[in-house]
Write a protein that holds these residues in place. Sequence first.
Motif, PDB file in Angstrom:
ATOM      1  N   ALA A   1       0.821  -1.220   0.000  1.00  0.00           N
ATOM      2  CA  ALA A   1       0.000   0.000   0.000  1.00  0.00           C
ATOM      3  C   ALA A   1       0.848   1.261   0.000  1.00  0.00           C
ATOM      4  N   LEU A   2       2.124   1.123   0.364  1.00  0.00           N
ATOM      5  CA  LEU A   2       3.013   2.298   0.447  1.00  0.00           C
ATOM      6  C   LEU A   2       3.740   2.586  -0.862  1.00  0.00           C
ATOM      7  N   HIS A   3       3.480   1.814  -1.919  1.00  0.00           N
ATOM      8  CA  HIS A   3       4.196   1.991  -3.194  1.00  0.00           C
ATOM      9  C   HIS A   3       4.119   3.427  -3.712  1.00  0.00           C
ATOM     10  N   SER A   4       2.977   4.051  -3.586  1.00  0.00           N
ATOM     11  CA  SER A   4       2.796   5.407  -4.133  1.00  0.00           C
ATOM     12  C   SER A   4       3.528   6.471  -3.327  1.00  0.00           C
ATOM     13  N   TYR A   5       4.051   6.102  -2.162  1.00  0.00           N
ATOM     14  CA  TYR A   5       4.743   7.078  -1.306  1.00  0.00           C
ATOM     15  C   TYR A   5       6.258   6.845  -1.294  1.00  0.00           C
ATOM     16  N   THR A   6       6.764   6.176  -2.328  1.00  0.00           N
ATOM     17  CA  THR A   6       8.190   5.823  -2.373  1.00  0.00           C
ATOM     18  C   THR A   6       9.093   7.037  -2.235  1.00  0.00           C
ATOM     19  N   VAL A   7       8.851   8.085  -3.032  1.00  0.00           N
ATOM     20  CA  VAL A   7       9.735   9.265  -3.019  1.00  0.00           C
ATOM     21  C   VAL A   7       9.711   9.989  -1.675  1.00  0.00           C
ATOM     22  N   PRO A   8       8.533  10.324  -1.114  1.00  0.00           N
ATOM     23  CA  PRO A   8       8.537  10.991   0.199  1.00  0.00           C
ATOM     24  C   PRO A   8       9.215  10.172   1.292  1.00  0.00           C
ATOM     25  N   ILE A   9       9.005   8.848   1.289  1.00  0.00           N
ATOM     26  CA  ILE A   9       9.645   8.001   2.305  1.00  0.00           C
ATOM     27  C   ILE A   9      11.159   8.051   2.161  1.00  0.00           C
ATOM     28  N   ALA A  10      11.643   7.952   0.922  1.00  0.00           N
ATOM     29  CA  ALA A  10      13.091   7.987   0.672  1.00  0.00           C
ATOM     30  C   ALA A  10      13.688   9.319   1.110  1.00  0.00           C
ATOM     31  N   ILE A  11      13.003  10.424   0.822  1.00  0.00           N
ATOM     32  CA  ILE A  11      13.513  11.746   1.190  1.00  0.00           C
ATOM     33  C   ILE A  11      13.591  11.895   2.711  1.00  0.00           C
ATOM     34  N   VAL A  12      12.577  11.388   3.408  1.00  0.00           N
ATOM     35  CA  VAL A  12      12.577  11.448   4.878  1.00  0.00           C
ATOM     36  C   VAL A  12      13.783  10.694   5.434  1.00  0.00           C
ATOM     37  N   PHE A  13      14.094   9.531   4.860  1.00  0.00           N
ATOM     38  CA  PHE A  13      15.245   8.757   5.323  1.00  0.00           C
ATOM     39  C   PHE A  13      16.564   9.500   5.072  1.00  0.00           C
ATOM     40  N   VAL A  14      16.690  10.153   3.916  1.00  0.00           N
ATOM     41  CA  VAL A  14      17.908  10.920   3.627  1.00  0.00           C
ATOM     42  C   VAL A  14      18.060  12.066   4.628  1.00  0.00           C
ATOM     43  N   LEU A  15      16.966  12.769   4.911  1.00  0.00           N
ATOM     44  CA  LEU A  15      17.008  13.872   5.884  1.00  0.00           C
ATOM     45  C   LEU A  15      17.394  13.348   7.269  1.00  0.00           C
ATOM     46  N   PHE A  16      16.870  12.186   7.630  1.00  0.00           N
ATOM     47  CA  PHE A  16      17.201  11.590   8.931  1.00  0.00           C
ATOM     48  C   PHE A  16      18.696  11.267   9.009  1.00  0.00           C
ATOM     49  N   LEU A  17      19.240  10.628   7.968  1.00  0.00           N
ATOM     50  CA  LEU A  17      20.656  10.261   7.966  1.00  0.00           C
ATOM     51  C   LEU A  17      21.556  11.489   7.954  1.00  0.00           C
ATOM     52  N   THR A  18      21.150  12.517   7.199  1.00  0.00           N
ATOM     53  CA  THR A  18      21.936  13.754   7.154  1.00  0.00           C
ATOM     54  C   THR A  18      22.000  14.394   8.534  1.00  0.00           C
ATOM     55  N   THR A  19      20.858  14.485   9.192  1.00  0.00           N
ATOM     56  CA  THR A  19      20.811  15.068  10.534  1.00  0.00           C
ATOM     57  C   THR A  19      21.632  14.243  11.514  1.00  0.00           C
ATOM     58  N   LEU A  20      21.512  12.928  11.414  1.00  0.00           N
ATOM     59  CA  LEU A  20      22.242  12.047  12.319  1.00  0.00           C
ATOM     60  C   LEU A  20      23.748  12.214  12.164  1.00  0.00           C
ATOM     61  N   ASN A  21      24.218  12.335  10.922  1.00  0.00           N
ATOM     62  CA  ASN A  21      25.657  12.499  10.694  1.00  0.00           C
ATOM     63  C   ASN A  21      26.151  13.884  11.086  1.00  0.00           C
ATOM     64  N   LEU A  22      25.279  14.880  11.004  1.00  0.00           N
ATOM     65  CA  LEU A  22      25.668  16.206  11.471  1.00  0.00           C
ATOM     66  C   LEU A  22      25.877  16.227  12.982  1.00  0.00           C
ATOM     67  N   ARG A  23      25.300  15.272  13.668  1.00  0.00           N
ATOM     68  CA  ARG A  23      25.464  15.183  15.122  1.00  0.00           C
ATOM     69  C   ARG A  23      26.830  14.624  15.511  1.00  0.00           C
ATOM     70  N   GLY A  24      27.561  14.044  14.569  1.00  0.00           N
ATOM     71  CA  GLY A  24      28.895  13.542  14.867  1.00  0.00           C
ATOM     72  C   GLY A  24      29.050  12.082  14.510  1.00  0.00           C
ATOM     73  N   VAL A  25      30.303  11.680  14.269  1.00  0.00           N
ATOM     74  CA  VAL A  25      30.600  10.323  13.810  1.00  0.00           C
ATOM     75  C   VAL A  25      30.246   9.286  14.866  1.00  0.00           C
ATOM     76  N   THR A  26      30.684   9.497  16.113  1.00  0.00           N
ATOM     77  CA  THR A  26      30.465   8.474  17.135  1.00  0.00           C
ATOM     78  C   THR A  26      28.997   8.342  17.484  1.00  0.00           C
ATOM     79  N   GLU A  27      28.285   9.454  17.510  1.00  0.00           N
ATOM     80  CA  GLU A  27      26.860   9.390  17.853  1.00  0.00           C
ATOM     81  C   GLU A  27      26.079   8.639  16.781  1.00  0.00           C
TER      82      GLU A  27
END
Length: 607
Positions: A139-165
Amino acid sequence: MFSYLKRLLIGRPLKSNELGEQKLNKTKALAILSSDALSSVAYGPEQILIVLVTVGAAAFWYSIPIAVGVLILLTALILSYRQIIFAYPHGGGAYVVSRDNLGVNPGLIAGGSLLVDYILTVAVSVSAGTDAITSAFPALHSYTVPIAIVFVLFLTTLNLRGVTESASILAYPVYLFVLALFILIGVGLYQISTGQVPADLHTSVGTPVAGISLFLLLKAFASGSSALTGVEAISNAIPNFKDPAPNNASKTLMAMGGLLALLFSGIVYLAYYYGITPSVKETVVSQIADHTFGRNYMYYFIQGTTALILILAANTGYSAFPLLAVNLAKDKFIMRMFTIRGDRLGYSNGIITLGVSAIILIILFKGQTEHLIPLYAVGVFIPFTLSQSGMIVKWIREKPKGWVSKLIINATGALISLTVTLMFFFTKFPQVWPVLIFLPIIVIIFHKIKTHYELVGEQLRIKPDQQPKTIEGNVIIVPVAGITQVVENSINFATSLTDQVIAVYVAFEREDERIFEEKWKKWQPNVRLVTLHSHYRSIIQPLTKFIDTVQHKANENNYQVTVLIPQFITKKSWHNILHNQSSLLIRAYLLFKRDVVIATVPYRFKK
């Protein structure tokens, strides 16, 4: 507000002397730097089957010898990159090795290829992870792009917090994925050995297959080699390891190679034995889990961890891209901003650039980036080939103790990598031809940037025999729009510096010009006023003509011309939209005029 949000998302700024605390131990490094390579287990075997299925399911037994070939290549690469780690303990990987041993242009080809590849790593990994989620929940097939973008934003924010964190958080999903696949492979092999899986689901190894060709097998081997992307990441990220960094990096590399070999072999064998056929709607790993456990909690555990590892594989790009960018920036081939550490001591400009670029790719390809995998893979094998070739040159030139065995290892790695690279071009040319265009363009851009920095350095450098330029005096021009507190503040400041002050008023109507001159004489009789009439209601055009005239005369007398711009600062930022921004326009226009100093005198409102 922005500072509060930044602190909330990224955390408090770290002191420079806390950098040592941001180093990784082997356990965390294996998770954060091996996620790309380990995640390729989820799609590498599938890529082999996608090629073989064009002949028919009977050809699936060829996946076994093809997998053996991939493992031989993996062994050669692991041994080769282990030598690179000890030869170049400060990191840099393929770029530094190629630059030092083969020359600048081969180094830039390797560096540029890897920069693009790390962007593809993020886009492809996140998209593949999103596919794993949508396989379990159609059922989530139509939301592929928004889901992917949210994950990229999450990873970017996480890495901005520092390598060890980021490593502390991401280590759990990576090891859960490894555990899940070992359980899947173990249970699958147990069911096969106990006869719970029918033997007629697959054709026997060695069964003749009509239509099979060497070209097709080479194409399948090249596709399966996409499982080796990310192997080079550890050699690029040696500075992120705790001391002794080279030893820890080497052990982490060997552990990654061992895990990758076991997981890849297991998935290929189960896919063959179960007779799995690749499908657009369901991944190969999903089908294996379904055959092994059914759609129970173990199936969703495997799918969940697979989705996580595919998404978190992007983190390898976040670890390696900034460090590679630092090396290129230090050599002046890309912007110097990539050498600046952020609040959390990570190279935040590189992290943000990587995240934004990946989001753009995901949007352009609507989250369906699987056809980028060949481009993604060839972008790795070009640096593989160059780095191994560079090590061959290094051993022949330096001839250290035991250099012959090292030469054989790197020569083997170079030969196999070159073969795979050529296979990609011969068998997947319609998908990888853009490499032949964008790599030369990237190298040209690198050289243009380097030339710019060299020219800037030449112009900034003070020569030993250079005579200092003397200035006899200063002429200050103050553009005025009326008789106000803002103008008075600027005029008082200008007269405190020199008695050569000229106020300039641009009038659109003759009557306004006459009235202003009369008011000025009464208000500032000791300051010279020049009124300019603008026929076309432009302030900048008549003002710049007047400045040119004054500048010409000032140069004859060795005077410096300064344009002092009055600027009021509103108490609230949104108030700015209620006012004409003439001062900003004047400053922006005059900033590029030669031999004119532009200065702003602020006047801050209290209400």
